[in-house]
Design a protein around this motif. Structure first.
Motif, short mmCIF file in Angstrom:
data_model
loop_
_atom_site.label_atom_id
_atom_site.label_comp_id
_atom_site.label_asym_id
_atom_site.label_seq_id
_atom_site.Cartn_x
_atom_site.Cartn_y
_atom_site.Cartn_z
N LEU A 39 10.68 5.92 5.82
CA LEU A 39 11.07 6.67 4.62
C LEU A 39 12.15 5.96 3.82
O LEU A 39 12.40 6.33 2.68
N SER A 40 12.76 4.92 4.38
CA SER A 40 13.73 4.15 3.60
C SER A 40 13.02 3.15 2.68
O SER A 40 13.57 2.74 1.67
N ALA A 41 11.77 2.81 3.00
CA ALA A 41 11.00 1.89 2.16
C ALA A 41 10.22 2.63 1.08
O ALA A 41 9.99 2.10 -0.01
N TYR A 42 9.78 3.84 1.37
CA TYR A 42 9.03 4.68 0.43
C TYR A 42 9.27 6.12 0.86
O TYR A 42 9.30 6.42 2.05
N PRO A 43 9.45 7.04 -0.07
CA PRO A 43 9.89 8.40 0.29
C PRO A 43 8.91 9.25 1.08
O PRO A 43 9.30 10.30 1.59
N TRP A 44 7.64 8.85 1.21
CA TRP A 44 6.67 9.66 1.94
C TRP A 44 5.84 8.77 2.86
O TRP A 44 5.55 7.62 2.54
N GLU A 45 5.46 9.30 4.01
CA GLU A 45 4.57 8.57 4.91
C GLU A 45 3.24 8.37 4.19
O GLU A 45 2.77 9.25 3.48
N HIS A 46 2.64 7.19 4.39
CA HIS A 46 1.44 6.87 3.62
C HIS A 46 0.60 5.80 4.31
O HIS A 46 1.07 5.12 5.21
N LEU A 47 -0.63 5.65 3.83
CA LEU A 47 -1.49 4.55 4.22
C LEU A 47 -1.30 3.47 3.16
O LEU A 47 -1.56 3.70 1.98
N TYR A 48 -0.81 2.32 3.58
CA TYR A 48 -0.55 1.20 2.68
C TYR A 48 -1.77 0.28 2.71
O TYR A 48 -2.28 -0.06 3.77
N VAL A 49 -2.26 -0.10 1.52
CA VAL A 49 -3.41 -0.99 1.43
C VAL A 49 -3.09 -2.09 0.43
O VAL A 49 -2.70 -1.82 -0.70
N MET A 50 -3.25 -3.34 0.87
CA MET A 50 -3.07 -4.49 -0.02
C MET A 50 -4.46 -5.02 -0.36
O MET A 50 -5.30 -5.20 0.51
#
Length: 122
Positions: A28-39
């Motif tokens: 949560l310090s990198a982005y405010p919500w848990e998420h699936l990251y896709v590049m």
């Protein structure tokens, strides 16, 4: 294809071979919500940055590198309304990855003819 649809029926699809990386982010310090990251190895139009939690089906795209020689990269963050869905989303992405091996990756072949490494022996 990776497809994402909102309850309203609006959505989009990505061809799986353009996806270079996927992961669940719980930092949560990198982005405010848990998420699936896709590049993704592709170029997309820029979108405005969202200030509030995204509804199910919304995505965020970040700027790609400006280096003209580099392959275009886009990043998406899929933020489900129910974060307990993240593990199932990640598992589905892993299954698709196994069905779509990188044709340029020599190590992904099952035709390896060298000596196998015995983990238990070492």
């Amino acid at each position: 294809r990776l497809s994402w649809l909102e309850n309203s029926g609006v959505g989009f699809s990505l061809d799986y071979p353009t996806i270079s990386l996927h992961a669940v982010s719980r930092d949560l310090s990198a982005y405010p919500w848990e998420h699936l990251y896709v590049m993704v190895n592709a170029k997309f139009e820029e979108e405005e940055t969202k200030e509030a939690p995204m509804a199910e089906g919304e995505e965020e795209e970040e700027e790609e590198d400006s280096d003209d020689d580099a392959e275009p990269i886009a990043e998406f963050r899929f933020v489900p309304s129910d974060k307990s869905a993240l593990d199932a989303m990640f598992s589905a992405m892993c299954e698709c990855q196994a069905l779509h091996p990188d044709p340029d990756d020599e190590d992904s072949d099952n035709d390896y003819e060298g000596e196998e490494y015995d983990v238990e022996a070492h």
